[in-house]
Design a protein around this motif. Structure first.
Motif, PDB file in Angstrom:
ATOM      1  N   ARG A 107      -0.126  -6.841  -0.797  1.00 41.44           N
ATOM      2  CA  ARG A 107      -0.780  -6.173   0.329  1.00 41.44           C
ATOM      3  C   ARG A 107      -1.004  -4.687   0.037  1.00 41.44           C
ATOM      4  O   ARG A 107      -2.045  -4.114   0.383  1.00 41.44           O
ATOM      5  CB  ARG A 107       0.060  -6.357   1.586  1.00 41.44           C
ATOM      6  CG  ARG A 107      -0.016  -7.774   2.160  1.00 41.44           C
ATOM      7  CD  ARG A 107       0.969  -7.969   3.290  1.00 41.44           C
ATOM      8  NE  ARG A 107       0.802  -9.294   3.901  1.00 41.44           N
ATOM      9  CZ  ARG A 107       1.666  -9.844   4.752  1.00 41.44           C
ATOM     10  NH1 ARG A 107       2.778  -9.179   5.083  1.00 41.44           N
ATOM     11  NH2 ARG A 107       1.435 -11.044   5.264  1.00 41.44           N
ATOM     12  N   GLU A 108      -0.015  -4.037  -0.583  1.00 42.57           N
ATOM     13  CA  GLU A 108      -0.185  -2.630  -0.985  1.00 42.57           C
ATOM     14  C   GLU A 108      -1.293  -2.486  -2.020  1.00 42.57           C
ATOM     15  O   GLU A 108      -2.091  -1.537  -1.979  1.00 42.57           O
ATOM     16  CB  GLU A 108       1.141  -2.113  -1.548  1.00 42.57           C
ATOM     17  CG  GLU A 108       1.134  -0.635  -1.925  1.00 42.57           C
ATOM     18  CD  GLU A 108       1.025   0.275  -0.718  1.00 42.57           C
ATOM     19  OE1 GLU A 108       0.648   1.452  -0.904  1.00 42.57           O
ATOM     20  OE2 GLU A 108       1.314  -0.189   0.415  1.00 42.57           O
ATOM     21  N   TYR A 119      -3.872  -4.396  -2.285  1.00 45.99           N
ATOM     22  CA  TYR A 119      -5.148  -4.583  -1.568  1.00 45.99           C
ATOM     23  C   TYR A 119      -5.581  -3.272  -0.893  1.00 45.99           C
ATOM     24  O   TYR A 119      -6.741  -2.855  -1.002  1.00 45.99           O
ATOM     25  CB  TYR A 119      -4.988  -5.689  -0.532  1.00 45.99           C
ATOM     26  CG  TYR A 119      -6.264  -6.019   0.209  1.00 45.99           C
ATOM     27  CD1 TYR A 119      -7.172  -6.936  -0.309  1.00 45.99           C
ATOM     28  CD2 TYR A 119      -6.560  -5.413   1.426  1.00 45.99           C
ATOM     29  CE1 TYR A 119      -8.348  -7.249   0.367  1.00 45.99           C
ATOM     30  CE2 TYR A 119      -7.730  -5.709   2.107  1.00 45.99           C
ATOM     31  CZ  TYR A 119      -8.621  -6.630   1.578  1.00 45.99           C
ATOM     32  OH  TYR A 119      -9.791  -6.927   2.251  1.00 45.99           O
ATOM     33  N   ASN A 120      -4.629  -2.622  -0.225  1.00 47.77           N
ATOM     34  CA  ASN A 120      -4.956  -1.356   0.450  1.00 47.77           C
ATOM     35  C   ASN A 120      -5.353  -0.273  -0.555  1.00 47.77           C
ATOM     36  O   ASN A 120      -6.289   0.498  -0.327  1.00 47.77           O
ATOM     37  CB  ASN A 120      -3.761  -0.886   1.278  1.00 47.77           C
ATOM     38  CG  ASN A 120      -3.505  -1.783   2.474  1.00 47.77           C
ATOM     39  OD1 ASN A 120      -4.432  -2.407   3.003  1.00 47.77           O
ATOM     40  ND2 ASN A 120      -2.246  -1.862   2.908  1.00 47.77           N
ATOM     41  N   ASN A 121      -4.629  -0.203  -1.672  1.00 45.66           N
ATOM     42  CA  ASN A 121      -4.974   0.782  -2.706  1.00 45.66           C
ATOM     43  C   ASN A 121      -6.344   0.518  -3.298  1.00 45.66           C
ATOM     44  O   ASN A 121      -7.104   1.450  -3.582  1.00 45.66           O
ATOM     45  CB  ASN A 121      -3.911   0.772  -3.814  1.00 45.66           C
ATOM     46  CG  ASN A 121      -2.594   1.365  -3.361  1.00 45.66           C
ATOM     47  OD1 ASN A 121      -2.553   2.132  -2.398  1.00 45.66           O
ATOM     48  ND2 ASN A 121      -1.504   1.003  -4.044  1.00 45.66           N
ATOM     49  N   LYS A 150      -8.847  -0.876  -1.765  1.00 44.17           N
ATOM     50  CA  LYS A 150      -9.841  -0.450  -0.768  1.00 44.17           C
ATOM     51  C   LYS A 150     -10.019   1.067  -0.795  1.00 44.17           C
ATOM     52  O   LYS A 150     -11.148   1.560  -0.771  1.00 44.17           O
ATOM     53  CB  LYS A 150      -9.393  -0.896   0.630  1.00 44.17           C
ATOM     54  CG  LYS A 150      -9.634  -2.370   0.923  1.00 44.17           C
ATOM     55  CD  LYS A 150      -9.225  -2.730   2.343  1.00 44.17           C
ATOM     56  CE  LYS A 150     -10.064  -1.962   3.350  1.00 44.17           C
ATOM     57  NZ  LYS A 150      -9.722  -2.361   4.731  1.00 44.17           N
ATOM     58  N   ILE A 151      -8.886   1.797  -0.863  1.00 44.41           N
ATOM     59  CA  ILE A 151      -8.965   3.271  -0.884  1.00 44.41           C
ATOM     60  C   ILE A 151      -9.681   3.750  -2.149  1.00 44.41           C
ATOM     61  O   ILE A 151     -10.552   4.632  -2.099  1.00 44.41           O
ATOM     62  CB  ILE A 151      -7.551   3.877  -0.799  1.00 44.41           C
ATOM     63  CG1 ILE A 151      -6.941   3.581   0.574  1.00 44.41           C
ATOM     64  CG2 ILE A 151      -7.591   5.382  -1.060  1.00 44.41           C
ATOM     65  CD1 ILE A 151      -5.486   3.976   0.698  1.00 44.41           C
TER      66      ILE A 151
END
Length: 364
Positions: A164-165, A167-169, A171-172
């Motif tokens: 999940r981390e 995935y967020n990274n 996206k950023i």
């Protein structure tokens, strides 16, 4: 009108010098006008240079001298393929970066699939851990088996959190890349648009300095544009005369194209800085009568009227020597005089001699 008043003075000076010389003259009462000479050019109001923003060949020129142009009107095109290719490349890279920020981007879909798999594994491992906990409570499994089941659930939870981390990274990073590529694309788009040269303001083309097919470099002047309604005289004044000038003073101007004709003007503005290129101060004079020759860049001569006096006591300028001295006929002695207005031909005498003093010239 001013020149017509000066004409009798010049004639009188010629006659005076002819009969004077070393025979002697005396000061006379005459009207005198003080003038400051200046050279200059005609210039259009708000005149500016239309310059190339890029290097390349001029493949289009859409104007001629004398044309009226509007603000933003395309006037020339520079052939610079590198700018075009850079703009296209940057635009495509920005498109890729923008797509990478969408939920269906391949990198995000891959991580999302891994997350779903990790969620399923965590669910199974957690169920197994719960089952082993109940069995352990009834002494149906060993402590080691119970702890291994618990550890597997914790590991699955950590793996899921890591995905999940990730995935967020992702996206950023994709969003940051999109912003960067959008900026680069915008810069290259502006650079490409600089191949097309447009008028900064509305006006008239006064000079065309490049021709079709010329190779230009960034900063080269292609044309000179200015206000078609207002033409003024830009004067170059020597620093020794600047203290005599004030706004509103009358100016008599002769254009080099026709020195037999004069134009009346007044000083409109005295610029507050020294012009290093011409080694002079710049003064703007606006015409007060009709200007029938309106070509910017035309060279001119001007006389600024800085002072006038009626019935002044004057002597010919040729009789005034260095240090404001004059030579007396009596005893050939020098004496110092106080001067006032100085014209091209006459000098006003404020003191030191009177109208009965006989002067001669020093012929040494």
């Amino acid at each position: 009108m001013i020149l017509s008043r000066l004409l009798p003075v010049c004639i009188s000076l010629t006659a005076l010098c002819a009969c004077g010389g070393n025979k002697g003259i005396t000061p006379q009462h005459r009207d005198i006008t003080e003038m400051v000479f200046a050279s200059g050019v005609l210039e259009a109001y708000d005149q500016y240079n239309l310059t190339a923003q890029q290097d390349g060949y001029l493949v289009q020129l859409k104007f001629n001298e004398g044309d009226l142009v509007n603000k933003g009107q395309p006037l020339a095109v520079i052939d610079n393929h590198q700018n075009i290719l850079n703009a296209r490349s940057a635009e495509e890279l920005h498109g890729i970066a923008a797509r990478n920020t969408q939920p269906n981007a391949p990198a995000l879909l891959q991580i999302q699939a891994n997350i779903q798999s990790a969620e399923a594994k965590l669910q199974l491992d957690q169920q197994q851990a719960d089952r082993y906990q109940r069995l352990y409570q009834h002494n149906s499994v060993s402590r080691l088996e119970y702890e291994n089941a618990q550890l597997a659930a914790v590991s699955s939870k950590a793996a899921l959190d890591a995905l999940r981390e990730q995935y967020n990274n992702q996206k950023i990073n994709a969003q940051q890349q999109e912003v960067s590529q959008r900026f680069i694309s915008g810069v290259n788009q502006v650079t490409q648009e600089q191949n097309q040269i447009k008028a900064v303001t509305s006006g008239r083309i006064y000079q065309k300095q490049k021709q079709l097919g010329d190779y230009v470099r960034k900063g080269d002047v292609i044309a000179v544009i200015g206000d078609p309604e207002l033409i003024y005289a830009k004067l170059n004044v020597d620093e020794t005369n600047m203290a005599k000038l004030k706004e509103g003073q009358p100016v008599v101007i002769r254009l080099n194209t026709n020195k037999s004709k004069t134009y009346q003007a007044t000083i409109h503005q005295i610029l507050p800085s020294f012009d290093a290129a011409s080694q002079s101060f710049l003064v703007k004079a606006y015409f007060t009568d009709s200007l029938d020759f309106r070509i910017a860049g035309t060279q001119l001569e001007a006389n600024v009227i800085t002072g006038e006096k009626k019935n002044a006591l004057v002597i010919p300028r040729a009789y005034l020597q260095y240090g404001n001295t004059v030579l007396l006929k009596k005893g050939r002695q020098k004496t110092t005089v106080q001067t006032g207005i100085v014209s091209s031909d006459w000098v006003e005498i404020l003191g030191g001699i009177n109208e009965n003093t006989v002067l001669i010239q020093d012929n040494k």
